[in-house]
Design a protein around this motif. Structure first.
Motif, PDB file in Angstrom:
ATOM      1  N   ARG A 138       0.840  -1.192   0.000  1.00 51.39           N
ATOM      2  CA  ARG A 138       0.000   0.000   0.000  1.00 51.39           C
ATOM      3  C   ARG A 138       0.881   1.250   0.000  1.00 51.39           C
ATOM      4  NH1 ARG A 138      -2.594  -3.114  -1.585  1.00 51.39           N
ATOM      5  NH2 ARG A 138      -4.618  -3.950  -0.988  1.00 51.39           N
ATOM      6  N   ASN A 139       2.056   1.138   0.570  1.00 53.35           N
ATOM      7  CA  ASN A 139       3.011   2.232   0.602  1.00 53.35           C
ATOM      8  C   ASN A 139       4.051   1.983  -0.487  1.00 53.35           C
ATOM      9  OD1 ASN A 139       4.777   4.297   1.282  1.00 53.35           O
ATOM     10  ND2 ASN A 139       5.793   3.088   2.872  1.00 53.35           N
ATOM     11  N   LEU A 140       3.942   2.708  -1.608  1.00 56.82           N
ATOM     12  CA  LEU A 140       4.826   2.490  -2.747  1.00 56.82           C
ATOM     13  C   LEU A 140       6.090   3.340  -2.688  1.00 56.82           C
ATOM     14  CD1 LEU A 140       2.218   2.329  -5.663  1.00 56.82           C
ATOM     15  CD2 LEU A 140       3.202   0.446  -4.352  1.00 56.82           C
ATOM     16  N   TRP A 141       6.180   4.217  -1.702  1.00 56.55           N
ATOM     17  CA  TRP A 141       7.318   5.132  -1.631  1.00 56.55           C
ATOM     18  C   TRP A 141       8.666   4.412  -1.593  1.00 56.55           C
ATOM     19  CZ3 TRP A 141       8.367   9.742  -2.986  1.00 56.55           C
ATOM     20  CH2 TRP A 141       9.475  10.415  -2.476  1.00 56.55           C
ATOM     21  N   PRO A 142       8.838   3.359  -0.761  1.00 54.19           N
ATOM     22  CA  PRO A 142      10.156   2.699  -0.743  1.00 54.19           C
ATOM     23  C   PRO A 142      10.463   1.908  -2.014  1.00 54.19           C
ATOM     24  CG  PRO A 142       8.631   1.519   0.671  1.00 54.19           C
ATOM     25  CD  PRO A 142       7.945   2.794   0.261  1.00 54.19           C
ATOM     26  N   LEU A 143       9.485   1.712  -2.885  1.00 57.76           N
ATOM     27  CA  LEU A 143       9.707   0.965  -4.119  1.00 57.76           C
ATOM     28  C   LEU A 143      10.155   1.862  -5.270  1.00 57.76           C
ATOM     29  CD1 LEU A 143       6.546  -1.344  -4.097  1.00 57.76           C
ATOM     30  CD2 LEU A 143       8.739  -1.695  -2.949  1.00 57.76           C
ATOM     31  N   LEU A 144      10.057   3.185  -5.076  1.00 55.66           N
ATOM     32  CA  LEU A 144      10.399   4.101  -6.159  1.00 55.66           C
ATOM     33  C   LEU A 144      11.900   4.083  -6.437  1.00 55.66           C
ATOM     34  CD1 LEU A 144       8.309   7.294  -5.304  1.00 55.66           C
ATOM     35  CD2 LEU A 144       7.829   5.583  -7.041  1.00 55.66           C
ATOM     36  N   PRO A 145      12.295   4.038  -7.709  1.00 55.29           N
ATOM     37  CA  PRO A 145      13.718   4.183  -8.044  1.00 55.29           C
ATOM     38  C   PRO A 145      14.225   5.552  -7.596  1.00 55.29           C
ATOM     39  CG  PRO A 145      12.461   3.348  -9.914  1.00 55.29           C
ATOM     40  CD  PRO A 145      11.458   3.778  -8.881  1.00 55.29           C
ATOM     41  N   GLU A 146      15.528   5.683  -7.416  1.00 49.45           N
ATOM     42  CA  GLU A 146      16.109   6.932  -6.929  1.00 49.45           C
ATOM     43  C   GLU A 146      15.778   8.108  -7.842  1.00 49.45           C
ATOM     44  OE1 GLU A 146      17.743   7.785  -4.170  1.00 49.45           O
ATOM     45  OE2 GLU A 146      17.322   5.785  -3.372  1.00 49.45           O
ATOM     46  N   ASP A 147      15.738   7.879  -9.153  1.00 51.45           N
ATOM     47  CA  ASP A 147      15.507   9.005 -10.061  1.00 51.45           C
ATOM     48  C   ASP A 147      14.067   9.489 -10.063  1.00 51.45           C
ATOM     49  OD1 ASP A 147      14.274   6.934 -11.389  1.00 51.45           O
ATOM     50  OD2 ASP A 147      15.677   6.891 -13.074  1.00 51.45           O
ATOM     51  N   HIS A 148      13.168   8.788  -9.351  1.00 50.57           N
ATOM     52  CA  HIS A 148      11.767   9.209  -9.298  1.00 50.57           C
ATOM     53  C   HIS A 148      11.495  10.220  -8.188  1.00 50.57           C
ATOM     54  CE1 HIS A 148      11.145   6.116 -12.145  1.00 50.57           C
ATOM     55  NE2 HIS A 148       9.862   5.938 -11.941  1.00 50.57           N
ATOM     56  N   HIS A 149      12.447  10.525  -7.354  1.00 45.77           N
ATOM     57  CA  HIS A 149      12.177  11.279  -6.133  1.00 45.77           C
ATOM     58  C   HIS A 149      12.092  12.783  -6.328  1.00 45.77           C
ATOM     59  CE1 HIS A 149      13.536   7.859  -3.205  1.00 45.77           C
ATOM     60  NE2 HIS A 149      12.493   7.549  -3.942  1.00 45.77           N
ATOM     61  N   ALA A 150      12.660  13.340  -7.383  1.00 48.85           N
ATOM     62  CA  ALA A 150      12.606  14.793  -7.571  1.00 48.85           C
ATOM     63  C   ALA A 150      12.527  15.134  -9.055  1.00 48.85           C
ATOM     64  CB  ALA A 150      13.832  15.460  -6.950  1.00 48.85           C
ATOM     65  N   GLY A 151      11.504  15.867  -9.443  1.00 47.28           N
ATOM     66  CA  GLY A 151      11.380  16.343 -10.808  1.00 47.28           C
ATOM     67  C   GLY A 151      11.126  15.278 -11.856  1.00 47.28           C
ATOM     68  N   TRP A 152      10.697  14.097 -11.438  1.00 44.96           N
ATOM     69  CA  TRP A 152      10.578  12.994 -12.395  1.00 44.96           C
ATOM     70  C   TRP A 152       9.434  13.191 -13.378  1.00 44.96           C
ATOM     71  CZ3 TRP A 152      13.487   9.706 -14.531  1.00 44.96           C
ATOM     72  CH2 TRP A 152      12.979   8.573 -15.181  1.00 44.96           C
ATOM     73  N   VAL A 153       8.354  13.854 -12.967  1.00 45.53           N
ATOM     74  CA  VAL A 153       7.218  14.051 -13.870  1.00 45.53           C
ATOM     75  C   VAL A 153       7.655  14.776 -15.135  1.00 45.53           C
ATOM     76  CG1 VAL A 153       4.997  15.222 -14.136  1.00 45.53           C
ATOM     77  CG2 VAL A 153       5.512  13.993 -12.029  1.00 45.53           C
ATOM     78  N   ARG A 154       8.522  15.764 -14.964  1.00 40.62           N
ATOM     79  CA  ARG A 154       8.965  16.532 -16.120  1.00 40.62           C
ATOM     80  C   ARG A 154      10.144  15.895 -16.841  1.00 40.62           C
ATOM     81  NH1 ARG A 154       7.653  22.740 -15.706  1.00 40.62           N
ATOM     82  NH2 ARG A 154       5.903  22.670 -14.283  1.00 40.62           N
ATOM     83  N   ALA A 155      10.891  15.039 -16.156  1.00 42.12           N
ATOM     84  CA  ALA A 155      12.120  14.500 -16.741  1.00 42.12           C
ATOM     85  C   ALA A 155      11.964  13.104 -17.323  1.00 42.12           C
ATOM     86  CB  ALA A 155      13.220  14.486 -15.675  1.00 42.12           C
ATOM     87  N   HIS A 156      10.797  12.475 -17.148  1.00 36.21           N
ATOM     88  CA  HIS A 156      10.688  11.057 -17.499  1.00 36.21           C
ATOM     89  C   HIS A 156      10.542  10.789 -18.993  1.00 36.21           C
ATOM     90  CE1 HIS A 156       6.386  12.020 -17.718  1.00 36.21           C
ATOM     91  NE2 HIS A 156       6.238  10.904 -18.404  1.00 36.21           N
ATOM     92  N   ALA A 157      10.241  11.804 -19.767  1.00 39.61           N
ATOM     93  CA  ALA A 157       9.943  11.585 -21.187  1.00 39.61           C
ATOM     94  C   ALA A 157      11.097  10.915 -21.929  1.00 39.61           C
ATOM     95  CB  ALA A 157       9.585  12.911 -21.851  1.00 39.61           C
ATOM     96  N   MET A 158      12.330  11.405 -21.723  1.00 38.22           N
ATOM     97  CA  MET A 158      13.472  10.858 -22.454  1.00 38.22           C
ATOM     98  C   MET A 158      13.713   9.398 -22.087  1.00 38.22           C
ATOM     99  SD  MET A 158      15.728  11.349 -24.715  1.00 38.22           S
ATOM    100  CE  MET A 158      15.658  13.136 -24.915  1.00 38.22           C
ATOM    101  N   ILE A 159      13.633   9.074 -20.798  1.00 37.40           N
ATOM    102  CA  ILE A 159      13.835   7.691 -20.365  1.00 37.40           C
ATOM    103  C   ILE A 159      12.734   6.803 -20.926  1.00 37.40           C
ATOM    104  CG2 ILE A 159      14.009   6.153 -18.376  1.00 37.40           C
ATOM    105  CD1 ILE A 159      16.363   8.046 -18.687  1.00 37.40           C
ATOM    106  N   ALA A 160      11.501   7.306 -20.923  1.00 37.29           N
ATOM    107  CA  ALA A 160      10.379   6.519 -21.440  1.00 37.29           C
ATOM    108  C   ALA A 160      10.555   6.208 -22.927  1.00 37.29           C
ATOM    109  CB  ALA A 160       9.069   7.265 -21.213  1.00 37.29           C
ATOM    110  N   ARG A 161      11.173   7.136 -23.665  1.00 43.67           N
ATOM    111  CA  ARG A 161      11.377   6.917 -25.098  1.00 43.67           C
ATOM    112  C   ARG A 161      12.529   5.942 -25.359  1.00 43.67           C
ATOM    113  NH1 ARG A 161      10.834  12.761 -25.357  1.00 43.67           N
ATOM    114  NH2 ARG A 161       8.768  13.321 -26.114  1.00 43.67           N
ATOM    115  N   THR A 162      13.582   6.035 -24.542  1.00 44.47           N
ATOM    116  CA  THR A 162      14.785   5.238 -24.809  1.00 44.47           C
ATOM    117  C   THR A 162      14.788   3.882 -24.110  1.00 44.47           C
ATOM    118  OG1 THR A 162      15.943   6.353 -22.980  1.00 44.47           O
ATOM    119  CG2 THR A 162      16.175   7.298 -25.189  1.00 44.47           C
ATOM    120  N   ASP A 163      14.058   3.766 -23.005  1.00 43.77           N
ATOM    121  CA  ASP A 163      14.072   2.508 -22.249  1.00 43.77           C
ATOM    122  C   ASP A 163      12.686   2.244 -21.673  1.00 43.77           C
ATOM    123  OD1 ASP A 163      14.857   0.215 -20.972  1.00 43.77           O
ATOM    124  OD2 ASP A 163      15.854   1.230 -19.306  1.00 43.77           O
ATOM    125  N   SER A 164      11.712   2.062 -22.541  1.00 43.16           N
ATOM    126  CA  SER A 164      10.331   1.870 -22.090  1.00 43.16           C
ATOM    127  C   SER A 164      10.166   0.562 -21.320  1.00 43.16           C
ATOM    128  CB  SER A 164       9.375   1.891 -23.283  1.00 43.16           C
ATOM    129  OG  SER A 164       9.710   0.862 -24.209  1.00 43.16           O
TER     130      SER A 164
END
Length: 215
Positions: free
Chosen positions: A121-147
């Motif tokens: 129920r608590n997904l916070w400890p499962l988040l990768p390190e790069d998800h913790h700050a600014g990921w909403v705006r930065a995820h596009a490139m990773i999603a395109r290159t490593d979906s």
């Protein structure tokens, strides 16, 4: 006029600070927002495990107690409370015991649900390190290159729901007060607004509010 100028300056400053928090990586001065829900422990998933609910599956797959629990560890201590506590910790299986069946992939033992929310129920400890700050705006490139890495946790429908949902009041993307200072970002980068909102959505909202000449 001075008051108007001060308000305008404050709004611009707030926008810049909000953008910095979303775009810049975390450092000594810029840290992700903290919340009591962001508990770094996965203990709640272990507590949700139901032996009775797994009994039939374990019997079918030939899973024995020793496959998950370690009974060979011997604890010698004159402190009975300490020994009891260590024994309890030693008997708890690690995440690998659960993931053997619940992680996606053809190599898993049983065809168990692979959704994280089945146990967590608590997904916070499962988040990768790069998800913790600014990921909403930065995820596009990773999603395109490593979906494929995204699909470890996310189903494609989640992406579709977020990207295709247009013209809604969605506080997952904007702060609740965003409507009061969104004009700064809208003028600076209108194309970014267009990724979620159609032009007629903006026009209809401005006309309803009596704001003219803003498009």
């Amino acid at each position: 006029m001075k008051h108007v100028a001060r308000i305008g300056t404050a709004m611009v400053l707030c926008t810049v600070l909000a953008a910095c928090r979303e775009v810049l990586p975390a450092n000594a001065w810029l840290q992700p927002r903290h919340s009591p829900l962001r508990n770094p422990s996965t203990a709640e998933a272990r507590r949700s495990f139901d032996h009775a609910g797994h009994r039939k599956t374990f019997a079918e797959q030939g899973v024995a107690c020793v496959d998950c629990h370690q009974f060979s560890l011997r604890i010698e201590s004159e402190d009975s409370d300490l020994a009891r506590s260590l024994s309890t910790l030693a008997l708890r299986p690690g995440a690998e015991a659960c993931h053997t069946c619940h992680l996606p992939g053809i190599e898993r033992v049983a065809n168990a649900p692979s959704r994280c929310l089945v146990c967590h129920r608590n997904l916070w400890p499962l988040l990768p390190e790069d998800h913790h700050a600014g990921w909403v705006r930065a995820h596009a490139m990773i999603a395109r290159t490593d979906s494929a890495s995204c699909e470890d946790c996310h189903r494609q429908q989640e992406c579709v729901n977020c990207h295709a949902r247009r013209d809604t009041i969605d506080t997952q993307v904007h702060e609740r007060s965003f409507r009061f200072f969104h004009s700064v970002e809208a003028r600076a980068n209108p194309a970014e607004c267009g990724s979620c909102h159609r032009a007629d959505y903006c026009i209809a909202c401005h006309e309803q509010a009596g704001v003219e000449g803003a498009w």
